[in-house]
Enzyme design. Structure first.
Site, PDB file in Angstrom:
ATOM      1  CB  CYS A  30      -0.933   0.002   1.198  1.00 10.97           C
ATOM      2  SG  CYS A  30      -1.715  -1.587   1.462  1.00 10.97           S
ATOM      3  CG  HIS A  60      -6.484   2.249   0.336  1.00 15.79           C
ATOM      4  ND1 HIS A  60      -5.301   2.782  -0.143  1.00 15.79           N
ATOM      5  CD2 HIS A  60      -6.124   1.196   1.130  1.00 15.79           C
ATOM      6  CE1 HIS A  60      -4.278   2.076   0.339  1.00 15.79           C
ATOM      7  NE2 HIS A  60      -4.754   1.107   1.097  1.00 15.79           N
TER       8      HIS A  60
END
Lengths: 129, 382
Positions: B83, B330
């Site tokens: 991420c 996200h």
């Protein structure tokens, strides 16, 4: 999906709880060339007794497909009495009995199977003691 | 080392982008950034993406993206740090410009997450595959275990934890690129379906398609392209244990603390100097721990401070003015770049209704896995 050798080489720790004790004192269930917390490279093989305590835990309600049929199930971070840390499912328990600090014992269990014709993967899970 | 500035930014809307593939969204963001900067040719480029292979069955993104933005011939590399891939892409581009190797460098991040069925499996590949994911733990499960440890240690209540998504959704209402620009209340958080006890669906950042891109150049050249460049004043990156169980204290994220310290040192700034911060609230508990590790609140205090309104407009520091990962969305590899774009827009006064007043220094904190990696940027309008 991964092929069998990936699982075969993990058998010593997953089936037999073989771990490494580094000269600095650190114990790692994962196979490592170097201690994660010092620069110590010398270790000897030990076998964990399989007893320890829960440091934290959760109940998984949404899982990856391989575990979807088992939800809800408990997972915990466990510290063994030798000081090794690991993540394992906690089974055969009432979720209400789970708590931080609870004593557990690791048992040999089936983890997943790779579809209808794939191999069955085994490993450790924990039960409350 | 040369000083480096951002001279242009571009991003797609974040959400379910069914009509576009992974190359389309990267190209849209990259071309917008190039147009915004007024450049037609770049010297080099980076693609931050966690898993083109598992999400879109496409690896070799370096070539695909250079080809599809009309830049065949330029050197290109895909960088991956789960991420934190987006922040890592910007750091790589920064190093290339700072070193003098290239002048105009594109750093873009992308993730196309809605085209895959077992997204929970894909995300879990960013955890320890042999020692965590094998045993059935999910990403929400890892953060749920951090949340339980934190709530136990510091007596944080479930209601206080809900203050994070409620606050971030409120901020997202004013973000036209946000995936979920609507307000959320306590009942909405506590009543949403359980994902990994104690975290409900509304504690978790969503599945998102999206891309974001920035153009970097030497600060000395920046004013040739724009009146409003934003200088990258500090960068810090660090790694931590891949497995949550190897964190000495599961209420801490060492990589975030170390990356933050490095960024503050390079920028010669302290937490009190920072005007606003975009943090990696992949799960509600993450925002709390990150704010403590970055020095904005003392250990054990951030959760209650957010619940008391200290992390929004009029409080101590505005945290996630964009809506954060929770409400803005996200798209894993794009997130770190989108956070820096929010900083760029705030620092250049282009943030519209969500503008933070007197924004001098902005910070973006991008994190991989359960704290396995972290990149922190400190930015300044010049």
């Amino acid at each position: 999906m991964a092929i069998s050798p990936r699982y075969t080489r993990e058998i010593p720790h997953r089936y037999r709880l073989e771990a490494q004790k580094f000269e600095c004192g650190a114990v790692s269930l994962a196979t490592r060339y170097v201690c994660p917390d010092s620069d110590c490279k010398k270790s000897k093989k030990i076998t964990l007794k399989g007893t320890g305590k829960i440091l934290t835990y959760t109940i998984i309600h949404i899982a990856a497909d391989a575990f979807a049929k088992e939800t809800p199930y408990a997972v915990a971070v466990i510290e063994t009495d030798e000081g090794a840390r690991l993540t394992a499912q906690v089974v055969d328990c009432n979720f209400d009995d789970l708590k931080i600090g609870a004593r557990v014992e690791l048992v040999f269990r089936k983890i997943t199977e790779e579809g209808a014709s794939g191999i069955i993967n085994y490993g450790y899970k924990a039960v409350l003691v | 080392m040369r000083e480096v500035a951002i001279i242009g930014v571009g991003m797609t809307k974040f959400g379910e982008l069914w009509d576009q593939g992974i190359r389309d969204i990267y190209a849209e963001a990259a071309l917008k950034a190039m147009e915004n900067a007024g450049v037609e040719k770049i010297d080099s480029m980076y693609v931050g993406a966690m898993s083109g292979g598992l999400y879109a069955y496409q690896e070799h993104l370096s070539s695909v993206m250079a080809d599809y933005i009309g830049q065949k011939g330029v050197p290109s590399a895909r960088v991956e740090s789960a991420c934190a891939s987006g922040g890592t892409a910007i750091r790589a581009a920064f190093m290339e410009v700072a070193s003098g190797m290239s002048d105009i460098v594109l750093a873009g991040g992308v993730e196309k997450m809605w085209d895959v069925e077992d997204g929970t499996f894909v995300l879990a590949t960013a955890s320890d595959q042999e020692y965590e994911a094998y045993n059935g733990v999910t990403f929400p499960g890892l953060y749920a275990m951090m949340a339980r440890a934190y709530m136990d240690k510091y007596n944080l209540t479930r209601e206080e934890l809900a203050a994070i998504p409620i606050k971030n959704h409120k901020h997202a209402v004013n973000n036209p690129n946000a995936q979920y620009p609507f307000e959320l209340d306590l009942k909405g958080v506590l009543g949403s379906s359980m994902v990994a006890d104690p975290l409900t669906l509304m504690d978790c950042s969503p599945i998102t398609d999206g891309a974001a891109a920035v153009i970097l150049c030497p600060l000395d050249l920046a004013h040739k392209f724009t009146k409003h460049p934003v200088k990258i004043k500090g960068i810090g990156a660090a790694t931590g244990p891949i497995a949550l169980h190897n964190h000495v204290d599961m209420t801490k994220l060492d990589a975030v603390r170390i990356a933050g310290e490095r960024a503050y040192k390079m920028a010669k700034l302290k937490p009190l100097d920072i005007s606003f911060v975009e943090v990696h609230d992949c799960f509600s508990i993450a925002e709390i721990i990150v704010l403590e590790e970055l020095g904005f609140f003392k250990y054990g205090k951030a959760g209650k401070a957010i619940a008391n309104g200290e992390a929004t407009y009029g409080g101590k520091i505005v945290v996630n003015p964009s809506g954060g990962l929770k409400a803005k969305g996200h798209p894993v590899g794009a997130t770190g770049v989108a956070q820096v774009i929010e900083c760029y827009e705030q620092l250049t006064g282009k943030a519209g209704k969500r503008q933070v007043k007197n924004a001098n220094y902005g910070m973006a904190q991008n994190m991989g896995g359960s704290g396995g990696s972290c990149v922190v940027h400190i930015l300044e309008a010049v």
